[in-house]
Scaffold this motif. Structure first.
Motif: not given
Length: 396
Positions: A234, A237, A239-241, A270-271, A273-274, A278, A281
């Motif tokens: 979290r 990253l 986006e990793i959920s 990841i989605a 759109q991300a 990512v 980053r």
């Protein structure tokens, strides 16, 4: 201390290794193999990198190597590390050290001749195993052999303190557990969970290197799931959920015999759109960023071989696996070349320039759609396309 002997292994017979150990005083107890080579040999795994720890100061290491005509490269001499090249064998040689100050990213070290002090500054017990280069006797100061047998990744000493010294150890804890672990060390897990925000202080390159190695480890799926549950990703990253697509991809890779790939696996976490954000980053290479973005584009509607022809086999495999589509049609397939060129269309009456390029694209589309037919059929397609183009030009 648990006493045992390092098993024989191919890496121990690499050219120049005996001469290197001799130059560093291995016969007098002044040099020992350490870390991954010892750990992996005990586990029966192949060894790639060899590390030697020595009591000799860095300048003395250089002198000793050069006296034996062994190449010495001062890759990290301020921290005591010399890269030695002995008869083609590359070994990292590091003087025994202890940490003086740490800030979670970097350490100021002092050199020592105390093996236990050197072991105490290492991260996990399984990485603090030493072996005599001659007798193979193993030296274990913190119960690393027992932890290795138990499949337990355990910090040396207080986990909170070890994480405070180097925040990257949070990710290393999970990566090593994904590779070697059986039962999770609860004290280490609690410390990593509590200190996850410390990851924000690290460079994104260091984070990327650890995460990408983690994603292709043997037990990556349950470990990544655990990391998500504990909020480890979290801070850096978010986006990793959800690991469900990651688990599906890993299963598809295993079923089709395709080797795991870190960029493909990251894309599954990841989605779409991300992907661009990512990749930026984490400061991935331009090629890896493009691949990460492209991996989520779906399988297309022309079939696996058409996709492989248009985007290349690696990217096609990424897209198909992520879409849970079959890849067997392309894993052993080499995309052919279009068996006709612009010169052949000029000979058929087309004027050089845009008309030829447009006709070639039309021919290629038909050729792909028909499953890459041979040269004879391709010439027939070309005749039809050129005839149509000439008729259109005459009617204009």
């Amino acid at each position: 201390m648990d006493r045992m002997t390092l098993p024989d292994a191919p890496w121990r017979h690499r050219a120049g290794l005996d001469q290197l150990a001799d130059a560093l005083g291995g016969a007098h107890g002044d040099a020992r193999f350490v870390g991954g080579a010892v750990r992996d040999t005990l586990l029966g795994l192949d060894v790639s990198d060899i590390d030697i720890a020595t009591r000799h100061a860095p300048a003395d290491v250089v002198d000793r190597l050069e006296a034996k005509r062994i190449k010495a490269i001062p890759t990290g001499i301020a921290h005591g590390t010399i890269t030695a090249v002995s008869n083609g064998t590359v070994v990292e040689v590091t003087t025994l050290r202890r940490d003086v100050t740490t800030d979670g990213r970097h350490a100021t070290v002092a050199f020592t001749d105390d093996w236990r002090e050197d072991a105490a500054r290492r991260d996990f017990t399984m990485n603090a195993l030493y072996a005599d280069p001659l007798s193979g006797e193993i030296f274990d100061y913190f119960g690393g052999i027992d932890d290795l047998r138990a499949g337990r990744v355990r910090f040396i000493g207080d986990p909170y303190r070890r994480i405070a010294e180097d925040h990257l150890r949070i990710l290393r804890f999970f990566r090593f557990h994904a590779r070697f672990g059986a039962a999770i060390d609860e004290a280490g897990l609690a410390a990593c969970t509590a200190r996850a925000n410390d990851l924000m202080a690290l460079s994104r390159e260091r984070i990327a290197a650890e995460v990408l190695k983690l994603l292709v480890a043997k037990n990556a799926v349950p470990v990544v799931t655990l990391m998500i549950d504990r909020g480890i990703f979290r801070p850096v990253l978010p986006e990793i959920s959800d690991a469900s697509r990651f688990a599906a991809l890993a299963g598809h890779e295993a079923a089709t015999g395709v080797a795991p790939d870190p960029i493909r696996r990251l894309a599954s976490l990841i989605a779409p759109q991300a992907a661009e954000a990512v990749g930026a980053r984490l400061k991935l290479s331009n090629n890896d960023r493009k691949r990460l973005i492209a991996a989520t584009a779906g399988p297309g509607d022309e079939g696996p071989r058409a996709l492989a022809y248009r985007v290349g086999q690696p990217q096609a495999i990424d897209r198909l696996l992520l879409a849970d589509a079959p890849v067997d049609a392309i894993t052993e397939w080499n995309p052919p070349r279009l068996p006709i060129n612009g010169g052949a269309l000029v000979e058929r009456g087309l004027a050089k320039g845009p008309d030829v390029a447009q006709a070639l694209r039309a021919i290629e589309t038909r050729w792909i759609g028909e499953g890459f037919p041979d040269a004879a059929r391709t010439r027939q397609i070309a005749d039809e396309i050129v005839a149509q183009a000439l008729r259109s030009a005459s009617n204009a």
